[in-house]
Design a protein around this motif. Sequence first.
Motif, PDB file in Angstrom:
ATOM      1  N   GLY A  32       0.803  -1.207   0.000  1.00  0.00           N
ATOM      2  CA  GLY A  32       0.000   0.000   0.000  1.00  0.00           C
ATOM      3  C   GLY A  32       0.837   1.258   0.000  1.00  0.00           C
ATOM      4  N   LYS A  33       2.089   1.140  -0.455  1.00  0.00           N
ATOM      5  CA  LYS A  33       2.968   2.300  -0.534  1.00  0.00           C
ATOM      6  C   LYS A  33       2.974   2.815  -1.967  1.00  0.00           C
ATOM      7  CE  LYS A  33       5.956   0.442   3.095  1.00  0.00           C
ATOM      8  NZ  LYS A  33       7.320   0.026   3.465  1.00  0.00           N
ATOM      9  N   PRO A  54      12.388   6.139  -1.663  1.00  0.00           N
ATOM     10  CA  PRO A  54      12.156   4.735  -2.057  1.00  0.00           C
ATOM     11  C   PRO A  54      11.088   4.103  -1.176  1.00  0.00           C
ATOM     12  CG  PRO A  54      14.151   4.928  -0.736  1.00  0.00           C
ATOM     13  CD  PRO A  54      13.678   6.322  -0.981  1.00  0.00           C
ATOM     14  N   PRO A  55      10.514   2.976  -1.617  1.00  0.00           N
ATOM     15  CA  PRO A  55       9.438   2.339  -0.844  1.00  0.00           C
ATOM     16  C   PRO A  55       9.826   2.006   0.587  1.00  0.00           C
ATOM     17  CG  PRO A  55       9.631   1.336  -3.023  1.00  0.00           C
ATOM     18  CD  PRO A  55      10.805   2.248  -2.875  1.00  0.00           C
ATOM     19  N   ARG A  56      11.079   1.634   0.819  1.00  0.00           N
ATOM     20  CA  ARG A  56      11.470   1.179   2.156  1.00  0.00           C
ATOM     21  C   ARG A  56      11.356   2.284   3.208  1.00  0.00           C
ATOM     22  NH1 ARG A  56      16.367   2.052  -0.515  1.00  0.00           N
ATOM     23  NH2 ARG A  56      17.735   3.551   0.524  1.00  0.00           N
ATOM     24  N   SER A  57      11.387   3.546   2.790  1.00  0.00           N
ATOM     25  CA  SER A  57      11.346   4.636   3.760  1.00  0.00           C
ATOM     26  C   SER A  57       9.970   5.281   3.868  1.00  0.00           C
ATOM     27  CB  SER A  57      12.375   5.711   3.376  1.00  0.00           C
ATOM     28  OG  SER A  57      12.085   6.265   2.119  1.00  0.00           O
ATOM     29  N   LEU A  58       8.939   4.608   3.339  1.00  0.00           N
ATOM     30  CA  LEU A  58       7.585   5.148   3.407  1.00  0.00           C
ATOM     31  C   LEU A  58       6.674   4.206   4.186  1.00  0.00           C
ATOM     32  CD1 LEU A  58       6.893   6.465  -0.201  1.00  0.00           C
ATOM     33  CD2 LEU A  58       7.174   7.851   1.855  1.00  0.00           C
ATOM     34  N   ALA A  59       5.853   4.789   5.036  1.00  0.00           N
ATOM     35  CA  ALA A  59       4.778   4.016   5.646  1.00  0.00           C
ATOM     36  C   ALA A  59       3.646   3.875   4.628  1.00  0.00           C
ATOM     37  CB  ALA A  59       4.275   4.724   6.898  1.00  0.00           C
ATOM     38  N   PRO A  60       2.814   2.842   4.748  1.00  0.00           N
ATOM     39  CA  PRO A  60       1.660   2.724   3.836  1.00  0.00           C
ATOM     40  C   PRO A  60       0.792   3.975   3.913  1.00  0.00           C
ATOM     41  CG  PRO A  60       1.968   0.701   5.073  1.00  0.00           C
ATOM     42  CD  PRO A  60       2.914   1.700   5.662  1.00  0.00           C
ATOM     43  N   PRO A  82       1.546  10.095   2.671  1.00  0.00           N
ATOM     44  CA  PRO A  82       1.746   8.956   3.579  1.00  0.00           C
ATOM     45  C   PRO A  82       2.205   9.461   4.935  1.00  0.00           C
ATOM     46  CG  PRO A  82       3.611   9.173   2.098  1.00  0.00           C
ATOM     47  CD  PRO A  82       2.592  10.161   1.632  1.00  0.00           C
ATOM     48  N   PRO A  83       2.049   8.663   5.990  1.00  0.00           N
ATOM     49  CA  PRO A  83       2.517   9.077   7.314  1.00  0.00           C
ATOM     50  C   PRO A  83       3.999   9.448   7.290  1.00  0.00           C
ATOM     51  CG  PRO A  83       1.128   7.140   7.485  1.00  0.00           C
ATOM     52  CD  PRO A  83       1.349   7.364   6.018  1.00  0.00           C
ATOM     53  N   LEU A  84       4.373  10.360   8.188  1.00  0.00           N
ATOM     54  CA  LEU A  84       5.753  10.842   8.216  1.00  0.00           C
ATOM     55  C   LEU A  84       6.735   9.791   8.697  1.00  0.00           C
ATOM     56  CD1 LEU A  84       5.376  14.422   9.770  1.00  0.00           C
ATOM     57  CD2 LEU A  84       5.681  13.811   7.370  1.00  0.00           C
ATOM     58  N   TRP A 140      12.481   7.707  10.580  1.00  0.00           N
ATOM     59  CA  TRP A 140      12.148   9.082  10.924  1.00  0.00           C
ATOM     60  C   TRP A 140      11.598   9.770   9.678  1.00  0.00           C
ATOM     61  CZ3 TRP A 140      11.079  10.780  15.438  1.00  0.00           C
ATOM     62  CH2 TRP A 140      11.107  12.145  15.750  1.00  0.00           C
ATOM     63  N   HIS A 141      11.097  10.985   9.821  1.00  0.00           N
ATOM     64  CA  HIS A 141      10.542  11.673   8.647  1.00  0.00           C
ATOM     65  C   HIS A 141      11.644  11.956   7.626  1.00  0.00           C
ATOM     66  CE1 HIS A 141      12.275  15.681   9.261  1.00  0.00           C
ATOM     67  NE2 HIS A 141      12.063  15.528  10.551  1.00  0.00           N
TER      68      HIS A 141
END
Length: 449
Positions: free
Chosen positions: A108-109, A157-163, A275-277, A295-296
């Motif tokens: 969901g990212k 990149p996807p790895r640093s984003l929350a859904p 997306p969430p920080l 972290w953000h």
Amino acid sequence: MSDAQEFRPPSPEILTFLIPISLQALLLHPIFPAALSRPLRFLLAPFSIYLTWFSSFDHGFEPRESSVGINFVLGVMNAYGVWKALEWGTAADLTPYTWVGFVETEEGKAVGPKESKEDLEAIRRNQAEKDGPLDIISWTILLLGSMRGNGWAFGPPPRSLAPHPPRQLLAFLRSTLFEITWSHLSLVSCAVVLLARQPSRMVFFSTLFPSLPDSTLRILSEAVATMALGTGAFAGLTLGMQIAILVVFVPTELLRLLPLPTALKPNPFDARQYPPLFLRPWAPENVSHFWSQQWHSFFSLPFAYLGFGPFSKVGEAVGGKAGGRALGVLAVFAMSAWLHEHAIWSATHTLPPPSIPLDFPTRWGGSIYFMAQGVAIILEGAWRAITGKKVQGPLAFIWSVCCMAGLGYYTYLAWSTLGLFNNLPHPAEWTWARWLIPMAAVSPPQAFA
């Protein structure tokens, strides 16, 4: 209450810096040829830097002596503006500033598709041919407000984003209101701890642990305050972000309901841009993973462009690949240290009077903290290079908490001494508004008198 004591927002002059920096952003649009865009952006950069740098010193919420916290936030944003002015003024490769939209991942990212440079240049040529005046203005506003780059080629990149939140409007609204509620309650709780100050905290802990000596009670009090400062930053950033999202969401959807011509209606609200920080910051895997992914990521592009990129090249020329990475990491955290120093000093407006001497840890506690994070990341890299093993597991969690929460005491010591909580009312003096209205708990006393 006299006029001099009334709470006043900054004068409109504080927005003057937006003129040159908005023109810089506009000139990044592909409609402007590089031969014109680059020299104009470079010429605008000194004006953007000057006006942005001094904006937080010359303007702010008044009275300044009791508006330190809110002016601190202005200082952070103006320091970020200095970085963007320098970045946009010197950028030669403009393909990162390409709107590419989103690709959904299984988690969901929503991330920008990883196009090649040739593909990005083709997209920019197409935008230059098809975008009209309203498209160009919308593009510029979106770039100005996109700190993380969601939907842009420079996005994370996807790895640093929350859904991202649910895209259905009602579900999104419920999710946003829930986020506002829990972050508000968390921020109020942290504010109570911080504004109660040490004597009150020591009295509280002495009732719980009457046999503990004062020295231990003092350590316990400062440890709890340090945790409250870090948790409050997490909750405050989340709360501010969710309120800002709501401010965008509600007018967008209301305007779309009006019988306006299609060309004048805003695009549908897209939750994928917001997306969430944070990504589980309460469970750090290691120091490096925490700062790069959990972290953000507001400052990722300036950190990479102005810090890690150029300094890692210098370090690599001297000390090889490991030396380049180490110098690049230190440069990033030096930038972070400067940003927070700029914020606290512009918020307090003047240096401490000579009659109040400060020792080194107190004066530079914030910088000590951020530079120590860079050193911790370098040590983790050295451990992996020597042992071939990643820093992970329960011991890595303890190590991360010690580095980030333990060393956070220096930040608490410096910022509390320099006046971050100056003149904010004790919780016992709060009216109902400070308990219930988001952000009211940390607002200047005159705002909710």
